[in-house]
Every structure is written in C-alpha cells, then in structure tokens.
Design an enzyme around this catalytic site. Sequence first.
Site, mmCIF file in Angstrom:
data_model
loop_
_atom_site.group_PDB
_atom_site.id
_atom_site.type_symbol
_atom_site.label_atom_id
_atom_site.label_comp_id
_atom_site.label_asym_id
_atom_site.label_seq_id
_atom_site.Cartn_x
_atom_site.Cartn_y
_atom_site.Cartn_z
ATOM 1 N N LYS A 66 0.876 5.393 21.246
ATOM 2 C CA LYS A 66 0.001 5.875 22.560
ATOM 3 C C LYS A 66 -1.257 6.528 22.109
ATOM 4 O O LYS A 66 -2.006 7.159 22.779
ATOM 5 C CB LYS A 66 0.900 6.758 23.344
ATOM 6 N N ARG B 236 16.848 1.188 1.373
ATOM 7 C CA ARG B 236 17.186 2.261 0.584
ATOM 8 C C ARG B 236 16.370 3.808 0.625
ATOM 9 O O ARG B 236 17.250 4.769 0.950
ATOM 10 C CB ARG B 236 16.741 1.808 -0.948
ATOM 11 N N THR B 237 15.132 3.698 0.624
ATOM 12 C CA THR B 237 14.643 5.249 0.699
ATOM 13 C C THR B 237 14.936 5.911 1.997
ATOM 14 O O THR B 237 15.505 6.974 2.029
ATOM 15 C CB THR B 237 13.171 4.861 0.667
ATOM 16 N N HIS C 158 4.893 7.019 -4.526
ATOM 17 C CA HIS C 158 6.227 6.917 -4.020
ATOM 18 C C HIS C 158 7.018 7.974 -5.104
ATOM 19 O O HIS C 158 7.770 7.302 -5.816
ATOM 20 C CB HIS C 158 6.943 5.592 -4.005
ATOM 21 N N ARG D 43 7.064 7.902 5.755
ATOM 22 C CA ARG D 43 6.586 6.685 4.989
ATOM 23 C C ARG D 43 5.563 6.359 5.944
ATOM 24 O O ARG D 43 5.697 5.924 7.232
ATOM 25 C CB ARG D 43 7.806 5.577 4.665
#
Length: 338
Positions: A86, A57-58, A135, A107
């Site tokens: 890396k 969703r986000t 959030h 995120r």
Amino acid sequence: MKFSGSHILSISQFDRSDIERVFEVADRMAPYAHRQRVTKVLDGAILGNMFFEPSTRTRVSFGCAFNLLGGEVRETTGFETSAIAKGESLYDTARVLSGYSDVIVMRHPVSGSVAEFAAASRVPVMNGGDGANEHPSQALLDLYTIRKELQHQGRSDLDGLRIAMIGDLKYGRTVHSLCKLLCLYRNVTVVLIAPTELQMPPAIVEQLRSAGHTVLESDVMEGSISKVDIAYSTRIQEERFADRAEADLYRGRYRLNQAIYTRNCEPNTVIMHPLPRDSRSEANELDNDLNDNPNLAIFRQADNGVLVRMALFALILDVVEQVDKNARDVNWYTERRF
Ligand code: NCD
C-alpha cells in the site's frame, strides 16, 4: 563486538573471536536443537519474521530456532500481504513492527534495505538476506559446517582451508558473506569458478587478496576442484536477472555428479550448497546421485542453521547463561535423527 542488543547486518561486524563465541554457543544449543532437552528461556518473547522474498530454510530455521528457545514467532511473507504493497515506507514498517516484537529477522530483495529498516527499528534486526548483498547467518552456518566437517576428518584448523565456490558468484549473497568471513582466517585458497559475467565482484576478490589469501578464478569446473577441502556449489540466482532467458544462458553450466566428483576431487572433499539446489534437468547443479556420498554435507549444513541461529538469538537477547536453567528433558517420542 557487543552482541547484546545489536543488529546483525553484515559479516563485516565480526572479528575472529566473535565467530568463536558464536560457534561455542551454537555447540551448546545441540541438546535443544536435537530434541533432547527443552528450554523456555525466551518464554514471552516475540520474533517478527519478515520475509519479502521466497525462503524455506532461512525463514523456517530462524522461526524454529526462536521456538526452540521458548519464544513465539509472528510472520509476514511476501509483499502482497503486507502494507508495503500500500506504499508504506521501510521506516514506518520498522517503527510499527518493532513495537510488536523483541527481535526482527528480515529478508528483502533490495541490497541495503535491511540496514535501512534496522536504522528505524527499536529492536535488534537480523539480515536474512538483502538482495545480492549479504546473508550473514548463512555464512556463519556455512563456516560452522566447514569446521565440523573438517573436525570429523581430524583437522582442527580453519587456517589453510582450500575452498572452491562454483556457480553464480556475482549475485549469490551467501558466497559474498562467506568470502568476507574467510578474510578473518589465514592462508586460505579460494577457487572461484563462474562464467566470466557472473564472477565474484572485484571488491570482494580484492578483500580476499588483501587478507593474504590465494584467489584463483576459472570458468571451468573440472580440474579446478581437484585440490580443495570444500566444493561449495550455488544456484543461478534467476530472480536477479533481467529475465528468464538471460538466466538460461548460464543455467546448467556447472553440474557436479558422482562421476565428476570421483574423477576430479580428493576423496574427502566436502560438498556444500546453501540450498535450494535447482534439481530441474536444465540446471541440476548437484545431482541426486551424490545423495549417498558421505561427503555430501548439504543437509547437515541445513541442520546446523538452527544451532547457529539459536546462538545468535541467545547472544543478542543476552540469555546465553540462562538457557540451561529452567530446562528439562523432552517428554515426547523423538527418534534419533541428528
Ligand atoms: C540462499 C539465499 O536465499 O541467498 N538460500 C538460503 O538462504 N539458504 C541461496 C539461494 O537462494 O540460492
């Protein structure tokens, strides 16, 4: 706050008038989000959508919100396919990617990492969830949903709200941000229902109490959800536990289904969840037998995410007053779905 050019990292940045502004702009996004009108206001702009933790969703709703404003989306998902694997630092990644994008959503599993990334970025950064910390866009869409659902019931005020939060309140970043947001309102009752080990962090409980709110803590659900406007269920955040066995100790502890709802809740209690709900039999925090309950707001809540994220982009990139210019009706078939 000054939206234009700002990072959105925490709910603590907002005051009540900022929230009203976001909601007012979100309302104005409805014709575009609902596929009645098309705008090209962000034509040529690029969103760097960087998700280093699972998301449906986000990630997709941030991307759609940007597309619906006419912008392009470039995406990275997971560490494996990123140069972070890396050994690249967040500082270097931010310096590089901010040269390729006009705004970045990120995120990341580590609390505070999005703020660290933002400090090195040359463009605004939005926090799409940093570990168990915050959030903010989810809290905004949650409160926007609460306001809409209550308006639908003929209530115009968020002051005096009664809300139960159920589940993993220790690691659930959505409830952390939502509690901080509720501190901007008056006379809120927050019922925190969680296993003792997974209760809301004391600092956030303290913040609620300092705001003058009534906070009740319980480890049983039945009985505790009897006098609330909103029952906000959450998933056990398995990814934050040492191992699956530890999460298993709590999974399935709180299961809301239609029978429990009928027995305990007021007839208008709105059911929310940031999603994904864990529908596996051992968890099943919100049963599928609630799907026909008109007070199950979880999919309206997910739809509202697009409106709120469009509003945040429009505010941060300072195009709110230009959105309706250069807009037209859609010219393809759009079934009524909102
Ligand atoms: C939440 C999250 O990622 O914090 N999901 C979401 O963004 N809607 C909640 C969760 O994953 O349980």
